[in-house]
Design a protein around this motif. Structure first.
Motif, PDB file in Angstrom:
ATOM      1  N   ARG A 171      40.345 -73.171-116.437  1.00 23.66           N
ATOM      2  CA  ARG A 171      41.196 -72.068-116.889  1.00 23.66           C
ATOM      3  C   ARG A 171      40.495 -71.338-118.037  1.00 23.66           C
ATOM      4  N   VAL A 172      40.132 -70.098-117.793  1.00 21.67           N
ATOM      5  CA  VAL A 172      39.375 -69.320-118.776  1.00 21.67           C
ATOM      6  C   VAL A 172      40.220 -68.157-119.304  1.00 21.67           C
ATOM      7  N   ALA A 173      40.344 -68.062-120.613  1.00 21.99           N
ATOM      8  CA  ALA A 173      41.001 -66.925-121.261  1.00 21.99           C
ATOM      9  C   ALA A 173      39.934 -65.908-121.645  1.00 21.99           C
ATOM     10  N   VAL A 174      40.069 -64.682-121.152  1.00 24.49           N
ATOM     11  CA  VAL A 174      39.185 -63.594-121.557  1.00 24.49           C
ATOM     12  C   VAL A 174      39.937 -62.818-122.637  1.00 24.49           C
ATOM     13  N   LEU A 175      39.530 -63.002-123.881  1.00 19.29           N
ATOM     14  CA  LEU A 175      40.208 -62.370-125.006  1.00 19.29           C
ATOM     15  C   LEU A 175      39.646 -60.972-125.187  1.00 19.29           C
ATOM     16  N   ALA A 176      40.458 -59.963-124.881  1.00 18.28           N
ATOM     17  CA  ALA A 176      39.960 -58.587-124.894  1.00 18.28           C
ATOM     18  C   ALA A 176      41.083 -57.612-125.223  1.00 18.28           C
ATOM     19  N   ASP A 219      39.694 -70.112-112.895  1.00 18.94           N
ATOM     20  CA  ASP A 219      40.965 -69.383-112.918  1.00 18.94           C
ATOM     21  C   ASP A 219      40.944 -68.519-114.181  1.00 18.94           C
ATOM     22  N   VAL A 220      40.749 -67.215-114.021  1.00 20.05           N
ATOM     23  CA  VAL A 220      40.493 -66.315-115.147  1.00 20.05           C
ATOM     24  C   VAL A 220      41.728 -65.495-115.483  1.00 20.05           C
ATOM     25  N   SER A 221      42.070 -65.449-116.772  1.00 14.78           N
ATOM     26  CA  SER A 221      43.194 -64.642-117.246  1.00 14.78           C
ATOM     27  C   SER A 221      42.727 -63.696-118.340  1.00 14.78           C
ATOM     28  N   TYR A 234      44.392 -73.152-122.100  1.00 14.29           N
ATOM     29  CA  TYR A 234      43.137 -72.839-121.414  1.00 14.29           C
ATOM     30  C   TYR A 234      42.090 -73.918-121.670  1.00 14.29           C
ATOM     31  N   ASP A 235      41.014 -73.832-120.875  1.00 13.63           N
ATOM     32  CA  ASP A 235      39.905 -74.778-121.005  1.00 13.63           C
ATOM     33  C   ASP A 235      38.672 -74.151-121.625  1.00 13.63           C
ATOM     34  N   ALA A 236      38.609 -72.810-121.640  1.00 11.55           N
ATOM     35  CA  ALA A 236      37.436 -72.098-122.149  1.00 11.55           C
ATOM     36  C   ALA A 236      37.842 -70.675-122.515  1.00 11.55           C
ATOM     37  N   ILE A 254      39.214 -75.566-132.894  1.00 16.00           N
ATOM     38  CA  ILE A 254      39.721 -76.884-133.278  1.00 16.00           C
ATOM     39  C   ILE A 254      39.800 -77.800-132.054  1.00 16.00           C
ATOM     40  N   LEU A 255      40.199 -77.219-130.927  1.00 13.09           N
ATOM     41  CA  LEU A 255      40.288 -77.977-129.677  1.00 13.09           C
ATOM     42  C   LEU A 255      38.927 -78.195-129.025  1.00 13.09           C
ATOM     43  N   ASN A 256      37.886 -77.644-129.645  1.00 14.91           N
ATOM     44  CA  ASN A 256      36.513 -77.747-129.136  1.00 14.91           C
ATOM     45  C   ASN A 256      36.376 -77.108-127.748  1.00 14.91           C
TER      46      ASN A 256
END
Length: 222
Positions: A8-13, A35-37, A72-74, A102-104
């Motif tokens: 699960r990948v968060a794309v911060l944009a 799985d991209v969000s 998310y995982d990344a 913090i969650l690495n």
């Protein structure tokens, strides 16, 4: 074989993201099974840029008010002149990347993306690269800035810009793939119910019941 299946990948944009720094990595992640969000400051769509010219819009999947880093995982942070400037001014965005660190969680950052990490107070003592124009900002925040296509530092991988895209994609996938053993634990393989056994069991039960009824009837006749 998909290297990131289930990740699960968060794309911060936000509005003003550099078009290719979001679309190309997202395509790569999806091809690898992730799985991209798209996570942003507001709902609806956000506008990309091709340097100084307006680009295409992408749909926001979740807002920072709705999700947290632990979902998310990344994390992927694209650059652009405007996008990271909007994000760095958001307390929610700063909290998101702090919690992710913090969650690495593995984080891939390109171009002006490190601005967000600078404002979140995360880069001191870290080694990374960025668009050369923000080199002084990164160094003044206490990081070691390196003029290389891709830099790996623990759970971060960073690149200078679109001209480093191939190296960035390879570094991102390599880093994110290291998270996969944890994902495998989180999402155990699904075990199919023994559907074919039920008819046999049911048939066997009915047959036994029928035999029992028949035996009782025979006994009564005797």
């Amino acid at each position: 074989m998909q290297k990131l299946k289930g990740l699960r990948v968060a794309v911060l944009a936000a509005d003003g993201f550099e078009q290719v720094e979001l679309t190309i990595p997202v395509k790569k992640l999806k091809r690898e099974g992730a799985d991209v969000s798209i996570v942003s400051l507001h709902k609806g769509k956000i506008r990309g840029m091709n340097l100084l010219y307006p680009g295409r819009k992408v749909t926001v999947d979740a807002t920072l008010q709705e999700v947290k880093a632990a979902d998310y995982d990344a994390v992927l942070i694209p650059g652009g002149f405007v996008n990271p400037d909007f994000l760095r001014q958001s307390a929610l965005a700063q909290d998101f990347v702090r919690d992710a660190d913090i969650l690495n969680l593995p984080m891939a950052i390109i171009c002006h993306g490190p601005w967000v990490l600078v404002s979140a107070g995360l880069v001191e003592g870290r080694k990374l690269t960025s668009w050369p124009g923000i080199k002084d900002d990164v160094k003044n925040a206490g990081a070691e800035w390196v003029d290389e296509p891709v830099i790996r530092d623990r759970n971060w991988v960073s690149s200078r810009g679109p001209h480093d895209m191939l190296a960035f994609l390879n570094g991102m996938v390599e880093l994110f793939a290291e998270k996969m053993p944890e994902v495998a634990i989180r999402v155990p393989p699904q075990v199919e119910a023994p559907r074919k056994r039920w008819p046999k069991l049911l048939a066997g039960g009915l047959a036994s019941a029928a035999l029992g009824i028949g035996a009782r009837r025979l006994a009564a006749l005797r």
